[in-house]
Design a protein around this motif. Sequence first.
Motif, short mmCIF file in Angstrom:
data_model
loop_
_atom_site.label_atom_id
_atom_site.label_comp_id
_atom_site.label_asym_id
_atom_site.label_seq_id
_atom_site.Cartn_x
_atom_site.Cartn_y
_atom_site.Cartn_z
N LEU A 152 14.43 -6.14 -5.45
CA LEU A 152 13.01 -6.04 -5.12
C LEU A 152 12.81 -5.09 -3.93
O LEU A 152 11.87 -4.29 -3.91
CB LEU A 152 12.45 -7.42 -4.79
CG LEU A 152 10.93 -7.48 -4.53
CD1 LEU A 152 10.16 -7.07 -5.78
CD2 LEU A 152 10.51 -8.88 -4.08
N LEU A 153 13.71 -5.15 -2.94
CA LEU A 153 13.63 -4.24 -1.80
C LEU A 153 13.82 -2.80 -2.25
O LEU A 153 13.13 -1.89 -1.77
CB LEU A 153 14.69 -4.61 -0.76
CG LEU A 153 14.52 -5.94 -0.01
CD1 LEU A 153 15.70 -6.18 0.92
CD2 LEU A 153 13.21 -5.96 0.77
N GLN A 154 14.73 -2.58 -3.19
CA GLN A 154 14.95 -1.23 -3.71
C GLN A 154 13.72 -0.72 -4.44
O GLN A 154 13.31 0.43 -4.26
CB GLN A 154 16.16 -1.23 -4.64
CG GLN A 154 16.55 0.17 -5.13
CD GLN A 154 17.79 0.14 -6.01
OE1 GLN A 154 18.29 -0.92 -6.36
NE2 GLN A 154 18.30 1.30 -6.35
N GLN A 155 13.11 -1.58 -5.24
CA GLN A 155 11.89 -1.19 -5.96
C GLN A 155 10.75 -0.90 -4.99
O GLN A 155 9.98 0.04 -5.17
CB GLN A 155 11.49 -2.31 -6.92
CG GLN A 155 10.28 -1.97 -7.78
CD GLN A 155 9.83 -3.15 -8.64
OE1 GLN A 155 10.50 -4.19 -8.69
NE2 GLN A 155 8.71 -2.98 -9.31
N PHE A 156 10.66 -1.71 -3.93
CA PHE A 156 9.64 -1.52 -2.91
C PHE A 156 9.81 -0.15 -2.24
O PHE A 156 8.84 0.59 -2.04
CB PHE A 156 9.74 -2.64 -1.88
CG PHE A 156 8.66 -2.66 -0.85
CD1 PHE A 156 8.95 -2.95 0.47
CD2 PHE A 156 7.34 -2.40 -1.18
CE1 PHE A 156 7.96 -2.98 1.44
CE2 PHE A 156 6.34 -2.43 -0.23
CZ PHE A 156 6.66 -2.71 1.09
N GLY A 157 11.05 0.20 -1.91
CA GLY A 157 11.32 1.51 -1.31
C GLY A 157 10.93 2.65 -2.22
O GLY A 157 10.35 3.66 -1.78
N GLN A 158 11.21 2.52 -3.50
CA GLN A 158 10.85 3.56 -4.46
C GLN A 158 9.33 3.72 -4.59
O GLN A 158 8.82 4.84 -4.69
CB GLN A 158 11.47 3.24 -5.81
CG GLN A 158 12.99 3.34 -5.83
CD GLN A 158 13.61 2.78 -7.10
OE1 GLN A 158 12.93 2.12 -7.90
NE2 GLN A 158 14.90 3.03 -7.29
N MET A 159 8.63 2.60 -4.56
CA MET A 159 7.18 2.67 -4.67
C MET A 159 6.56 3.30 -3.42
O MET A 159 5.61 4.09 -3.52
CB MET A 159 6.61 1.26 -4.90
CG MET A 159 5.11 1.26 -5.20
SD MET A 159 4.53 -0.35 -5.78
CE MET A 159 5.29 -0.39 -7.41
N ILE A 160 7.09 2.95 -2.25
CA ILE A 160 6.61 3.59 -1.01
C ILE A 160 6.87 5.09 -1.08
O ILE A 160 6.02 5.91 -0.72
CB ILE A 160 7.32 2.97 0.22
CG1 ILE A 160 6.92 1.51 0.40
CG2 ILE A 160 6.99 3.76 1.49
CD1 ILE A 160 7.78 0.77 1.40
N ASP A 161 8.05 5.45 -1.55
CA ASP A 161 8.43 6.85 -1.66
C ASP A 161 7.45 7.62 -2.55
O ASP A 161 7.01 8.73 -2.22
CB ASP A 161 9.85 6.93 -2.24
CG ASP A 161 10.49 8.27 -2.03
OD1 ASP A 161 10.72 8.98 -3.01
OD2 ASP A 161 10.76 8.63 -0.86
#
Length: 554
Positions: free
Chosen positions: A482-491
């Motif tokens: 979930l943290l990885q997905q969150f980072g991608q969405m912020i990116d």
Amino acid sequence: MVGYLAAQNASRQLKKFSKKLPQSRTVQHKLLLQIIRANESSDFGKKHNYARIKSYNDFTEALPLCGYQYFQEYIDRCRKGQTTALFGPSQQLLMFALTSGTTTPAKYIPVTQEFAHSYRRGWNIWGVKALSDHPDSTLRKILPITGSAQQHRSESSLPCGSISGMLARDQKYIVRQFYATPYEVANIADVDARYYTIMRFALMEDIAFISTANPSTTLKLAQTGERNAHLLIKDIHDGTLNAQLPIPGELHQQLSRQLKKNHKRADELEEILSRQGRLLPKDYWELSFLANWTGGAVALYLPQLSEYYGSIPIRDIGLLASEGRISIPMADNTPEGVLDIYSNFFEFVRKEEYEQLDHPENCVTIDSSKLSVYQCCQLEKGKEYYIFLTNYAGLYRYNLGDLIRVNDHIGTTPVIEFLSRGAHISSITGEKLSEYQVVNSVRAAASEMAIPLVTFVMAPQWDDPPRYRLYLGCRKPLPGPLLQQFGQMIDQRLMLANMEYESKRDSNRLNTVEVRQIPVGFLLERDLKIIQANQGRNEQFKHRFLHNEPLEWK
């Protein structure tokens, strides 16, 4: 009668201000020459040939765009009592306002009687408009939260502290009767003890609105009440102020003498706590509105306020700093406000041109030969600008470092919105990522993924290729995917917000955003240490969401 006359005076100031908004050029030029004439006999005025300044063109030829360091020698002399270094004989120096010290050591801003008058006038205009829009707040208590007007004294024994504290301390007697807390509360050095004491007084009162700069302060106030509910209720029942608070004895006694027993109120609060399981402002106060900043990065705190205060209007207090008031909001739930053309003479530089300069926030002087400098009547709707001030604080063409956007005009006067501090820009590979873009992207991504944000910090990380790392504080542990997905969405949102960031990502000069979860208390404690290192000046402290250097946690 005194209160009525004070309200009438404030109403007249609002009407005069509104009437002059179509004449901003005339108002601004008159103010500029008044400031020059008042200080032309000063050492600074003589050095810059103020006697020869008869127009705006004369002014720009005599003085460069500049930073605090350009005035520091003269301000230091004023601190030693040599006021003629910067001011003419008609200018009385009252104190030195200290900057919040968010990213740099505190600066000393001279507060003259005329400067204080203009600052207070801006508050009067703001206040009479806010109260007229919320008539149910009339003749009820106000909870203003300010810093201390005297954190220490200068070499010439003038107070050095918060200008908002000075204005609250020296407010008209009739107005001070509506303050929920005595001014002396601002002199409590310990942050937690100060908030506890504010709540000890305020829980007794019918509060109409809370006024402070940062919504994080409003949030912390409510959390203090919830966390210390039993102790506060006991103090209200017994008529005491917790003896365990780290408050000097004499000050503790002075405040305690102003408190009385109130069994009825204690029972009311106990019943709320028993029924709701929490003691929250939305249950024990009937607030008309909240008054705090809503623009720029602090907007991140606004959703959290509703948990404690319910659905309530928020009136932005305007863009203001120790160096002066910039804007006056005229409506609820918007960060925008009309430029305060009576308090400062304003100049502006386009965002694109300013950010081509080499660290302008650190420059003693700025070469304006290659810049287009605009007066307030020349600003375009939709454009973004950096602000330069001239005012009765002895600052001329001073780089405030604040980025604003023009959203509208009233007559010829711009309606502006604060976006960010110039220092809050990070550029690893030329992307010039702003704190404003980061906060909006993180907030939007968190909302879409239903991640309960509390606070965060983003900073560069020197990997190969480099990237930005988000240090996330939230209420519950989140799984790695979930943290990885969150980072991608912020990116993805950062790429939409910033074409240079998108270019650097597409060319693999920047890697995707990495998210690391850390204990929420870690960042809150870090902010508290910064506040304490700056002598507790937390009312104007702004949590820094974006850093332009890698962070080393200690």
